[in-house]
Design a protein around this motif. Sequence first.
Motif, mmCIF file in Angstrom:
data_model
loop_
_atom_site.group_PDB
_atom_site.id
_atom_site.type_symbol
_atom_site.label_atom_id
_atom_site.label_comp_id
_atom_site.label_asym_id
_atom_site.label_seq_id
_atom_site.Cartn_x
_atom_site.Cartn_y
_atom_site.Cartn_z
ATOM 1 N N ARG A 1 0.662 -1.353 0.018
ATOM 2 C CA ARG A 1 0.077 0.077 0.028
ATOM 3 C C ARG A 1 0.843 1.250 -0.049
ATOM 4 O O ARG A 1 0.692 2.163 -0.606
ATOM 5 C CB ARG A 1 -1.022 0.113 1.198
ATOM 6 C CG ARG A 1 -1.760 1.292 1.256
ATOM 7 C CD ARG A 1 -2.803 1.286 2.573
ATOM 8 N NE ARG A 1 -1.981 1.498 3.640
ATOM 9 C CZ ARG A 1 -2.609 1.544 4.983
ATOM 10 N NH1 ARG A 1 -4.101 1.756 4.898
ATOM 11 N NH2 ARG A 1 -2.108 2.042 5.912
ATOM 12 N N ASP A 2 2.030 1.084 0.864
ATOM 13 C CA ASP A 2 2.824 2.291 1.045
ATOM 14 C C ASP A 2 3.423 2.679 -0.334
ATOM 15 O O ASP A 2 3.708 3.867 -0.885
ATOM 16 C CB ASP A 2 3.955 1.906 1.996
ATOM 17 C CG ASP A 2 4.595 3.448 2.365
ATOM 18 O OD1 ASP A 2 4.066 4.257 2.879
ATOM 19 O OD2 ASP A 2 5.855 3.532 1.973
ATOM 20 N N GLU A 3 3.934 1.603 -1.057
ATOM 21 C CA GLU A 3 4.545 1.931 -2.507
ATOM 22 C C GLU A 3 3.729 2.564 -3.401
ATOM 23 O O GLU A 3 3.942 3.443 -4.343
ATOM 24 C CB GLU A 3 5.077 0.390 -3.022
ATOM 25 C CG GLU A 3 5.507 0.605 -4.374
ATOM 26 C CD GLU A 3 5.838 -0.860 -4.903
ATOM 27 O OE1 GLU A 3 5.744 -1.118 -6.217
ATOM 28 O OE2 GLU A 3 6.135 -1.834 -4.136
ATOM 29 N N LYS A 4 2.335 2.104 -3.401
ATOM 30 C CA LYS A 4 1.284 2.526 -4.324
ATOM 31 C C LYS A 4 0.795 3.942 -4.089
ATOM 32 O O LYS A 4 0.696 4.927 -4.884
ATOM 33 C CB LYS A 4 0.185 1.868 -4.377
ATOM 34 C CG LYS A 4 0.173 0.357 -4.990
ATOM 35 C CD LYS A 4 0.579 0.292 -6.431
ATOM 36 C CE LYS A 4 0.893 -0.870 -6.876
ATOM 37 N NZ LYS A 4 1.401 -0.950 -8.448
ATOM 38 N N ALA A 5 0.820 4.130 -2.642
ATOM 39 C CA ALA A 5 0.686 5.660 -2.307
ATOM 40 C C ALA A 5 1.660 6.522 -2.457
ATOM 41 O O ALA A 5 1.409 7.702 -3.123
ATOM 42 C CB ALA A 5 0.426 5.496 -0.610
ATOM 43 N N ARG A 6 2.894 6.141 -2.453
ATOM 44 C CA ARG A 6 4.007 7.115 -2.708
ATOM 45 C C ARG A 6 3.936 7.349 -4.323
ATOM 46 O O ARG A 6 4.189 8.380 -4.469
ATOM 47 C CB ARG A 6 5.157 6.474 -2.333
ATOM 48 C CG ARG A 6 6.576 7.351 -2.677
ATOM 49 C CD ARG A 6 7.801 6.525 -2.209
ATOM 50 N NE ARG A 6 7.922 5.889 -0.905
ATOM 51 C CZ ARG A 6 8.354 6.571 0.280
ATOM 52 N NH1 ARG A 6 8.757 7.693 -0.223
ATOM 53 N NH2 ARG A 6 8.558 5.918 1.420
ATOM 54 N N SER A 7 3.819 6.438 -5.142
ATOM 55 C CA SER A 7 3.858 6.650 -6.569
ATOM 56 C C SER A 7 2.755 7.367 -6.847
ATOM 57 O O SER A 7 2.937 8.158 -7.988
ATOM 58 C CB SER A 7 3.755 5.209 -7.270
ATOM 59 O OG SER A 7 2.705 4.685 -6.994
#
Length: 375
Positions: free
Chosen positions: A231-237
Amino acid sequence: MQKKIDEHSTASLITNQPSLDRLVERLSNQPVLAFDLEADSLHHYTEKVCLIQVSTEDETWLVDPLAQVDVRLLAPIFADPSVKKVFHGADYDMRSLYRDFGIEVVNLFDTMIASQFLGESEFGLAAQLKKRYGVELDKRFQKADWSKRPFSTEMMEYAAKDTSLLIGLYRQLEGELKAKGRLAWVEEESELVARVRYSSREGEPMVVRFKGASRLKTRELAVLEELLKFRDEKARSADVPPFRVLGNDLLRELAEKQPRSMFELVGVQSLTPKQIDRYGKGILQAIVTGLATPPEKVPQLESSRRPVLDRNVEERVKRLKFWREKKAAQLGLGVGLVANNALLEALAEPGPVKLSLLKRWQHEAFGSEIEELLK
């Protein structure tokens, strides 16, 4: 840009360095200033301060940190002990000012804390302004994206109202606190809030700060950690807050049910078809990775269970809680404001009474009562 707030004051928007330089000079000889911040934490992955409101007795300015201005020029004013800085609910503001600009605040007065110590049942700024001034804050802008430009007239009005009446509110509260003999209490609590700092939690397992993680089983924790990373990776991108990708309740459900196929994902009612289409493969891969995590690499959490107290200590805690109930009623304050549970448990420990654990105002107000109670 200048916006009329009421018949007595205007709000000027500061968007260039010469204007900020003049403002700093204007503010330098003021004995009391009111401040507030607006940020974009509900709209972007990395939150930032997007607006700084500052008011004197009769003027208000809105400083735009996203324009070409050096906000750090305000630091000497914030640090000047001869200038009273008035905030309402300052904890978040203290962290944000230090995080974004390295600014520290000295001589803070928090009007929310003051309202609490006066026994106000509704101590939010909107409630206080309505009660004392009949002013209504437009709730539409509480969750606005303050990183967007230009500001609407309504947004500027909302931002200015947060500080244009704050000095007047401070003076009212200060007078009422003096009458009750509690001004020093609020000054000490405000001083403690002024010391809070933003701290990065980078590097620690994400499940450590996930509410309710301690109730999950070991394997569920491993799956949750991988889901949080995904989730964090998707939110960051996408430059959005993580909760806008997948909510916490949904992640907890996925960690517990551990679906292994797209068919099983469809059976998770909290997942929308759009989320399955966009994130389904990544969710399944995170679950597989979590299930394959070796036991020794599963994140370890501190137990949320309160330690079992010695019977004598437990009895002393009970006596302290009974005393706290009566003292809170006597003072017209919430029990947590008088003394929290952690303090009571520490005071109840065997040995000499640790009155040094009390804040100055607590020691003055009821330190002798606690000492006598625990003898």
